[in-house]
Design a protein around this motif. Structure first.
Motif, mmCIF file in Angstrom:
data_model
loop_
_atom_site.group_PDB
_atom_site.id
_atom_site.type_symbol
_atom_site.label_atom_id
_atom_site.label_comp_id
_atom_site.label_asym_id
_atom_site.label_seq_id
_atom_site.Cartn_x
_atom_site.Cartn_y
_atom_site.Cartn_z
ATOM 1 N N ARG A 1 1.053 -1.131 0.050
ATOM 2 C CA ARG A 1 -0.064 0.126 0.273
ATOM 3 C C ARG A 1 0.683 1.355 0.310
ATOM 4 N NH1 ARG A 1 -5.735 -0.438 1.713
ATOM 5 N NH2 ARG A 1 -6.562 -2.242 1.499
ATOM 6 N N GLN A 2 2.146 1.369 -0.854
ATOM 7 C CA GLN A 2 2.655 2.185 -0.724
ATOM 8 C C GLN A 2 2.321 3.524 -1.751
ATOM 9 O OE1 GLN A 2 6.853 1.085 -1.490
ATOM 10 N NE2 GLN A 2 5.631 0.707 -4.250
ATOM 11 N N ALA A 3 1.335 3.000 -2.265
ATOM 12 C CA ALA A 3 0.364 4.039 -3.090
ATOM 13 C C ALA A 3 -0.157 3.956 -2.461
ATOM 14 C CB ALA A 3 0.395 3.667 -4.608
ATOM 15 N N ARG B 1 -3.605 6.521 0.396
ATOM 16 C CA ARG B 1 -4.632 7.515 1.029
ATOM 17 C C ARG B 1 -3.224 8.491 1.805
ATOM 18 N NH1 ARG B 1 -9.553 4.436 2.535
ATOM 19 N NH2 ARG B 1 -7.822 2.884 3.186
ATOM 20 N N TYR C 1 -1.512 11.343 -3.620
ATOM 21 C CA TYR C 1 -2.772 10.941 -3.962
ATOM 22 C C TYR C 1 -4.264 10.160 -4.365
ATOM 23 C CZ TYR C 1 -5.939 6.580 -4.321
ATOM 24 O OH TYR C 1 -6.400 4.764 -3.804
ATOM 25 N N ARG D 1 -7.325 10.737 -5.680
ATOM 26 C CA ARG D 1 -8.451 10.049 -5.824
ATOM 27 C C ARG D 1 -10.147 11.532 -5.493
ATOM 28 N NH1 ARG D 1 -9.447 6.265 -3.297
ATOM 29 N NH2 ARG D 1 -11.499 7.329 -3.898
ATOM 30 N N MET E 1 -12.167 5.588 -7.238
ATOM 31 C CA MET E 1 -11.285 4.584 -7.281
ATOM 32 C C MET E 1 -11.179 3.549 -8.166
ATOM 33 S SD MET E 1 -9.246 2.651 -4.860
ATOM 34 C CE MET E 1 -7.913 1.242 -4.920
ATOM 35 N N ILE F 1 4.968 -1.374 -6.490
ATOM 36 C CA ILE F 1 3.443 -2.490 -6.569
ATOM 37 C C ILE F 1 2.390 -1.327 -7.554
ATOM 38 C CG2 ILE F 1 2.983 -2.225 -4.763
ATOM 39 C CD1 ILE F 1 1.876 -4.997 -4.968
ATOM 40 N N ALA G 1 -3.830 -1.207 -8.083
ATOM 41 C CA ALA G 1 -5.030 -1.895 -8.523
ATOM 42 C C ALA G 1 -5.745 -2.584 -7.226
ATOM 43 C CB ALA G 1 -4.625 -3.464 -9.732
ATOM 44 N N ASP G 2 -6.913 -3.559 -7.827
ATOM 45 C CA ASP G 2 -6.777 -4.179 -5.549
ATOM 46 C C ASP G 2 -6.994 -5.480 -6.419
ATOM 47 O OD1 ASP G 2 -8.018 -2.988 -3.029
ATOM 48 O OD2 ASP G 2 -8.847 -4.709 -3.694
ATOM 49 N N ILE G 3 -7.335 -6.173 -5.317
ATOM 50 C CA ILE G 3 -7.136 -7.488 -4.816
ATOM 51 C C ILE G 3 -8.868 -7.793 -6.066
ATOM 52 C CG2 ILE G 3 -5.713 -8.170 -3.398
ATOM 53 C CD1 ILE G 3 -7.934 -9.026 -1.729
ATOM 54 N N TYR H 1 -14.222 -12.453 0.847
ATOM 55 C CA TYR H 1 -15.263 -10.885 0.212
ATOM 56 C C TYR H 1 -16.088 -11.558 -0.779
ATOM 57 C CZ TYR H 1 -11.283 -8.320 1.798
ATOM 58 O OH TYR H 1 -10.485 -7.676 2.820
ATOM 59 N N SER I 1 -4.856 -12.166 3.152
ATOM 60 C CA SER I 1 -5.048 -10.855 4.902
ATOM 61 C C SER I 1 -6.235 -11.795 4.943
ATOM 62 C CB SER I 1 -5.401 -9.700 3.878
ATOM 63 O OG SER I 1 -5.156 -9.371 2.931
ATOM 64 N N HIS J 1 2.502 -4.880 7.411
ATOM 65 C CA HIS J 1 0.452 -5.274 6.384
ATOM 66 C C HIS J 1 0.697 -3.618 6.302
ATOM 67 C CE1 HIS J 1 -3.589 -6.624 7.082
ATOM 68 N NE2 HIS J 1 -3.284 -6.676 5.693
HETATM 69 O O1 CP3 Z 1 0.166 -1.981 -2.395
HETATM 70 C C1 CP3 Z 1 -0.549 -0.987 -2.986
HETATM 71 O O2 CP3 Z 1 0.211 -0.264 -3.120
HETATM 72 C C2 CP3 Z 1 -1.047 -1.486 -4.815
HETATM 73 C C3 CP3 Z 1 -2.359 -0.880 -4.397
HETATM 74 C C4 CP3 Z 1 -3.403 -2.107 -3.371
HETATM 75 C C5 CP3 Z 1 -4.952 -1.807 -3.017
HETATM 76 N N1 CP3 Z 1 -4.842 -3.075 -2.621
HETATM 77 C C6 CP3 Z 1 -4.885 -0.804 -3.352
HETATM 78 C C7 CP3 Z 1 -6.195 0.279 -2.129
HETATM 79 C C8 CP3 Z 1 -3.331 -3.416 -3.120
HETATM 80 C C9 CP3 Z 1 -2.130 -4.469 -2.852
HETATM 81 C C10 CP3 Z 1 -3.797 -3.670 -2.450
HETATM 82 C C11 CP3 Z 1 -4.828 -5.422 -1.635
HETATM 83 C C12 CP3 Z 1 -5.758 -5.636 -1.309
HETATM 84 N N2 CP3 Z 1 -6.955 -5.188 -1.333
HETATM 85 C C13 CP3 Z 1 -6.099 -6.378 -0.198
HETATM 86 C C14 CP3 Z 1 -4.662 -7.180 0.470
HETATM 87 C C15 CP3 Z 1 -3.664 -6.880 1.282
HETATM 88 C C16 CP3 Z 1 -4.549 -6.231 2.694
HETATM 89 O O3 CP3 Z 1 -4.083 -5.086 2.738
HETATM 90 O O4 CP3 Z 1 -4.867 -7.425 3.700
HETATM 91 C C17 CP3 Z 1 -7.180 -6.614 0.279
HETATM 92 C C18 CP3 Z 1 -7.587 -7.546 1.552
HETATM 93 C C19 CP3 Z 1 -7.757 -5.299 -0.399
HETATM 94 C C20 CP3 Z 1 -9.084 -5.504 -0.087
HETATM 95 C C21 CP3 Z 1 -9.774 -3.920 0.173
HETATM 96 N N3 CP3 Z 1 -9.447 -2.672 -1.002
HETATM 97 C C22 CP3 Z 1 -10.466 -3.288 1.610
HETATM 98 C C23 CP3 Z 1 -11.057 -4.199 2.650
HETATM 99 C C24 CP3 Z 1 -10.331 -1.896 1.167
HETATM 100 C C25 CP3 Z 1 -10.336 -1.184 1.923
HETATM 101 C C26 CP3 Z 1 -10.213 -0.592 3.346
HETATM 102 C C27 CP3 Z 1 -8.782 0.520 2.813
HETATM 103 O O5 CP3 Z 1 -7.770 0.239 3.480
HETATM 104 O O6 CP3 Z 1 -9.844 1.399 2.555
HETATM 105 C C28 CP3 Z 1 -9.682 -1.324 0.456
HETATM 106 C C29 CP3 Z 1 -9.848 -0.409 -0.970
HETATM 107 C C30 CP3 Z 1 -8.361 -0.077 -1.428
HETATM 108 N N4 CP3 Z 1 -7.617 -0.271 -1.947
HETATM 109 C C31 CP3 Z 1 -8.068 1.324 -1.062
HETATM 110 C C32 CP3 Z 1 -6.195 1.356 -1.486
HETATM 111 C C33 CP3 Z 1 -5.434 2.584 -1.915
HETATM 112 C C34 CP3 Z 1 -7.835 2.556 0.042
HETATM 113 C C35 CP3 Z 1 -9.041 2.996 -1.427
HETATM 114 C C36 CP3 Z 1 -9.261 5.021 -0.802
HETATM 115 O O7 CP3 Z 1 -7.956 5.572 -1.821
HETATM 116 O O8 CP3 Z 1 -10.223 5.102 -0.719
#
Ligand code: CP3
Length: 345
Positions: A25-27, A29, A34, A38, A43, A70, A73-75, A152, A207, A322
């Motif tokens: 999540r280095q990219a 909020r 970023y 947004r 998203m 990285i 995108a999202d998973i 999910y 996760s 994490h």
């Molecule tokens: O790592 C990176 O920088 C690459 C991008 C990335 C995102 N999600 C972007 C994101 C990666 C690798 C993920 C993985 C992801 N997504 C996981 C596995 C890792 C983990 O955290 O356990 C899971 C379970 C998800 C599902 C997901 N996506 C959730 C539960 C949420 C909401 C919670 C939250 O943190 O907002 C997201 C949203 C999400 N995915 C955001 C980002 C940057 C936040 C969206 C925003 O900008 O509001």
């Protein structure tokens, strides 16, 4: 695809004078640049517009000089092409409006052609690789693991104790198996697509795996994880990283998977993680993300401790345990990078 770098060396067990550093999540909020993107794009639009996804991927590289990028995108977004109605709701998180609840719901799921389902991510990777390959920085491809994607798909939104998933797993073992097989096919094709587009390593995120018992892991999860890594080994030559949380009790089992690197959360010291393995894998981790919010002398001490733990490993990739949390001060991230980059074994 990049063939060699500090990060790729560590993935292959080659130790250099300091560990590489990047964050899950280095990219995100915590970065004002970023948030500026947004504020104008949802998203899903950010993920599905290659220029935006590439820009967001590059933001933390420009600002901090991480040793790997990285892809943004999202998973969950690849599930859309399987027939699931996914959205990211502001301040609440992901929701699936038509969750899988029966065997016939599983049968309706499509194994998507990545060329139509996730072409936008492939394009974003080639844009990022074009900029980073000449600078020697690799791009990491990723996907969710079948268990976490099932969580999910079945629970539909907020996830707690995985009650809906476990009930389905026990009551509908045949449908569970078909669901896993469809997810495995989607995940492998999607990851190969990302490598073909220019990614140099793969990370699989599981996760929610820590909610399962060892028996549930062995019977309902392990065969599918193994199948994914076996297929990726056959179809790509990039390092394979596996990350999960709350799974220390499964580390002996993880060492039998055909992976190159194991991600470790903050709940266990790296040295103890290494002792639990039956072969000396490079480890990635594992600073508590809240330490990074706190900063100060506590952060310095924890970074020093994690670096010290990393010295005795086959190889160490510095990361958090994490993802980076939203309210992380950017100056604390900079401080951490300076400490890791200034460190010499
Ligand atoms: O790592 C990176 O920088 C690459 C991008 C990335 C995102 N999600 C972007 C994101 C990666 C690798 C993920 C993985 C992801 N997504 C996981 C596995 C890792 C983990 O955290 O356990 C899971 C379970 C998800 C599902 C997901 N996506 C959730 C539960 C949420 C909401 C919670 C939250 O943190 O907002 C997201 C949203 C999400 N995915 C955001 C980002 C940057 C936040 C969206 C925003 O900008 O509001």
């Amino acid at each position: 695809m990049l063939k060699q770098s500090l990060f790729l060396d560590a993935c292959r067990g080659i130790r250099r004078d300091r560990p590489p550093v990047w964050f899950m999540r280095q990219a995100g909020r915590y970065l004002p640049e970023y948030q500026a993107i947004r504020a104008k794009h949802s998203m899903l639009d950010t993920i599905r517009t290659p220029e935006l996804a590439a820009e967001v991927t590059l933001q933390p590289i420009r600002r901090f000089g991480f040793d790997a990028a990285i892809i943004f995108a999202d998973i969950l977004n690849p599930l859309i092409g399987m027939g699931l109605d996914l959205d990211f709701v502001e301040k609440s998180g992901p929701i699936i409006r038509n969750p899988v609840r029966s065997a016939s719901d599983v049968d309706k799921l499509i194994i998507p052609d990545p060329a139509s389902n996730t072409a936008y991510t492939a394009r974003a990777i080639s844009l990022v690789a074009e900029e980073l390959t000449p600078r020697g920085i690799p791009v990491i491809a990723f996907a969710g693991a079948p268990l976490t994607l099932s969580a999910y798909a079945l629970e539909g939104g907020k996830i707690g104790d995985l009650r809906t998933l476990k009930e389905f797993m026990f009551a509908e073992p045949k449908a569970w198996q078909r669901l896993q097989e469809k997810l495995v096919a989607m995940i492998v094709d999607y990851l190969v697509q990302q490598v073909d587009a220019g990614a140099s390593a793969i990370q699989l995120f599981d996760s929610w795996l820590g909610q399962l018992s060892p028996y549930q892991y062995q019977t309902a999860v392990e065969p599918y994880l193994r199948s994914i890594f076996d297929q990726l080994r056959a179809r790509t030559s990039v390092p394979l990283i596996f990350f999960s949380t709350g799974t220390f009790g499964l580390f002996p089992e993880f060492s039998t998977l055909p992976i190159d690197v194991l991600g470790v959360d903050w709940r266990v010291p790296l040295s103890r993680a290494a002792d639990a393995l039956s072969r000396p894998l490079p480890l990635q981790g594992n600073l508590d993300p809240i330490t990074l919010i706190a900063g100060g002398a506590g952060l310095d001490a924890e970074v020093a401790r994690v670096l010290e733990e990393g010295r005795s490993l086959r190889a160490h990739i510095f990361n958090l345990g994490h993802g980076v949390l939203q309210y992380t001060p950017v100056e604390n991230v900079q401080r951490l990078i300076d400490l890791v980059k200034g460190y010499r074994r």
